[in-house]
Write a protein that holds these residues in place. Sequence first.
Motif, short mmCIF file in Angstrom:
data_model
loop_
_atom_site.label_atom_id
_atom_site.label_comp_id
_atom_site.label_asym_id
_atom_site.label_seq_id
_atom_site.Cartn_x
_atom_site.Cartn_y
_atom_site.Cartn_z
N ILE A 121 -2.21 51.98 17.78
CA ILE A 121 -3.13 50.61 17.66
C ILE A 121 -3.64 50.11 19.19
CG2 ILE A 121 -1.72 49.64 15.88
CD1 ILE A 121 -0.54 47.88 17.95
N TYR A 122 -3.72 51.22 19.99
CA TYR A 122 -4.18 51.08 21.32
C TYR A 122 -5.59 50.75 21.52
CZ TYR A 122 -5.72 51.96 26.11
OH TYR A 122 -6.28 51.77 27.44
N ASN A 123 -6.08 49.79 21.86
CA ASN A 123 -7.55 49.48 22.06
C ASN A 123 -8.00 49.45 23.52
OD1 ASN A 123 -9.85 48.29 22.03
ND2 ASN A 123 -9.47 46.36 21.42
N PRO A 124 -8.80 50.66 23.96
CA PRO A 124 -9.04 50.67 25.28
C PRO A 124 -9.81 49.57 25.87
CG PRO A 124 -10.45 52.23 23.78
CD PRO A 124 -9.31 51.43 22.92
N GLN A 125 -10.55 48.70 25.01
CA GLN A 125 -11.20 47.63 25.62
C GLN A 125 -10.35 46.46 26.01
OE1 GLN A 125 -14.38 47.31 22.84
NE2 GLN A 125 -15.69 48.64 23.66
N ALA A 126 -9.11 46.56 25.34
CA ALA A 126 -8.10 45.16 25.55
C ALA A 126 -7.49 45.33 27.10
CB ALA A 126 -7.17 45.34 24.19
N GLU A 127 -7.07 44.13 27.37
CA GLU A 127 -6.39 43.98 28.46
C GLU A 127 -4.72 43.96 27.96
OE1 GLU A 127 -6.68 44.10 31.70
OE2 GLU A 127 -8.80 44.41 31.83
N TYR A 128 -3.90 44.59 28.44
CA TYR A 128 -2.65 44.62 28.06
C TYR A 128 -1.80 44.10 29.06
CZ TYR A 128 -3.54 47.35 24.05
OH TYR A 128 -3.96 47.87 22.68
N GLY A 129 -0.60 43.52 28.81
CA GLY A 129 0.38 43.12 29.94
C GLY A 129 0.61 41.70 29.38
N PRO A 130 1.53 41.00 30.23
CA PRO A 130 2.09 39.59 29.68
C PRO A 130 1.02 38.54 29.72
CG PRO A 130 3.48 40.52 31.34
CD PRO A 130 2.51 41.46 31.20
N VAL A 131 1.04 37.57 28.59
CA VAL A 131 0.05 36.45 28.24
C VAL A 131 0.39 35.27 28.92
CG1 VAL A 131 -1.05 38.03 26.51
CG2 VAL A 131 0.73 36.26 26.21
N THR A 132 -0.27 34.52 29.42
CA THR A 132 -0.08 32.92 29.71
C THR A 132 -0.43 31.96 28.62
OG1 THR A 132 -0.22 33.70 32.02
CG2 THR A 132 -0.37 31.36 31.47
N VAL A 133 0.55 31.40 28.15
CA VAL A 133 0.21 30.32 26.89
C VAL A 133 0.71 28.99 27.29
CG1 VAL A 133 0.22 32.35 25.30
CG2 VAL A 133 2.34 30.94 25.62
N GLN A 160 -2.86 29.24 35.69
CA GLN A 160 -2.86 28.52 34.14
C GLN A 160 -4.36 28.89 33.62
OE1 GLN A 160 -1.92 24.65 34.41
NE2 GLN A 160 0.24 24.87 35.01
N ILE A 161 -5.52 28.39 34.53
CA ILE A 161 -6.67 29.00 34.15
C ILE A 161 -7.08 30.44 33.98
CG2 ILE A 161 -9.00 28.57 34.40
CD1 ILE A 161 -8.50 25.90 35.97
N ALA A 162 -6.59 31.20 34.87
CA ALA A 162 -6.82 32.55 34.64
C ALA A 162 -6.10 33.00 33.32
CB ALA A 162 -6.06 33.17 35.83
N GLY A 163 -4.78 32.41 32.90
CA GLY A 163 -4.33 32.96 31.81
C GLY A 163 -4.96 32.50 30.57
N LEU A 164 -5.70 31.31 30.61
CA LEU A 164 -6.50 30.84 29.51
C LEU A 164 -7.78 31.89 29.35
CD1 LEU A 164 -6.61 26.94 29.82
CD2 LEU A 164 -5.26 28.32 28.31
N ILE A 165 -8.25 32.13 30.43
CA ILE A 165 -9.40 33.09 30.35
C ILE A 165 -8.81 34.41 29.58
CG2 ILE A 165 -11.15 34.49 31.77
CD1 ILE A 165 -10.90 32.02 33.79
N LYS A 166 -7.92 35.23 30.20
CA LYS A 166 -7.46 36.32 29.64
C LYS A 166 -7.22 36.00 27.94
CE LYS A 166 -4.08 39.86 30.13
NZ LYS A 166 -2.87 40.59 30.55
N LEU A 167 -6.52 34.99 27.93
CA LEU A 167 -6.20 34.71 26.49
C LEU A 167 -7.38 34.74 25.56
CD1 LEU A 167 -3.61 33.97 24.52
CD2 LEU A 167 -4.20 31.62 24.92
N PHE A 168 -8.45 33.95 25.91
CA PHE A 168 -9.54 33.58 25.14
C PHE A 168 -10.56 34.81 25.25
CE2 PHE A 168 -8.46 29.13 25.74
CZ PHE A 168 -8.10 28.76 24.62
N SER A 169 -10.91 35.47 26.30
CA SER A 169 -12.11 36.41 26.44
C SER A 169 -11.33 37.66 26.78
CB SER A 169 -12.61 35.86 27.71
OG SER A 169 -12.42 36.15 28.75
N GLY A 170 -10.00 37.92 27.02
CA GLY A 170 -9.65 39.13 27.51
C GLY A 170 -10.00 39.50 28.91
N ARG A 171 -10.70 38.73 29.69
CA ARG A 171 -11.18 39.02 31.03
C ARG A 171 -10.26 38.76 32.04
NH1 ARG A 171 -17.04 40.14 30.77
NH2 ARG A 171 -16.67 40.79 32.70
N THR A 172 -10.24 39.59 32.89
CA THR A 172 -9.34 39.47 34.29
C THR A 172 -10.06 39.53 35.60
OG1 THR A 172 -8.81 41.86 34.44
CG2 THR A 172 -7.42 40.38 33.21
#
Length: 241
Positions: free
Chosen positions: A35-47, A153-165
């Motif tokens: 189920i790997y998505n090469p466009q996704a950012e993996y790693g722990p998420v901040t919620v 926290q904001i960086a975590g929200l950005i990754k959560l919503f948009s996948g961007r780091t």
Amino acid sequence: MALKEGDFVRLRYTGRVGENIFDTTDEEIAKEEGIYNPQAEYGPVTVRLGSHHVIVGLEDELIGKEVGAEGEVDVPPEKAFGAHEEEQVRSVPATQFREKPKRGTRVEVEGREGIVVDVIGRRAVVDFNHPLAGKTLHYSYAILEKVDDPVEQIAGLIKLFSGRTDIKISIADGVAELALPPAIMYDRRWLVWRGTLIREIFEYNPEIENVVMKETFPRPAKPEAAPEVPGTEEETKEAEE
């Protein structure tokens, strides 16, 4: 100290339906399960707990736990993606699709996404329920740390919503500035979730009065001149003549 609603945490998790993994923060697991998505950012998420950044059943499990806790939980449909509703399964004329519909194809009809579950004559049977509706989910998780820094926290929200780091963040004098990379306006996911991101930044950070998004475009590098290739002795004589 027990975690409560309003706390930001960094979380690692994997979700299963039966033996099949449908979501994970672990890149290696995603690759192993196909189920790997090469466009996704993996790693722990901040919620943020209490904001439904993860499904309700998993969120309920996390509240009251402590940092470092690991565990597993079964989540019933009513605390996941709801019951499977038969009225959300409709017969749609095949003429509404650009290409001939096939079973398993994800389609959009009148602004709603669904999956073709059958094709009968010139009509397609489309299920508009969430693919996991009506299913009990099983999650394994680990709470890695509590996140108190507003920038993180904001960086975590950005990754959560948009996948961007790749967005740099600074906060000073009531202003949160986001340095956007060039061409981000072509990122559909960013455009869809940008408004939600701004709303949550204000909601969770009362000290922030303005959110500034700044794009910077560096000057393109000049192309390097091609090195001159010396000619032969005969070519040089011909050029002089």
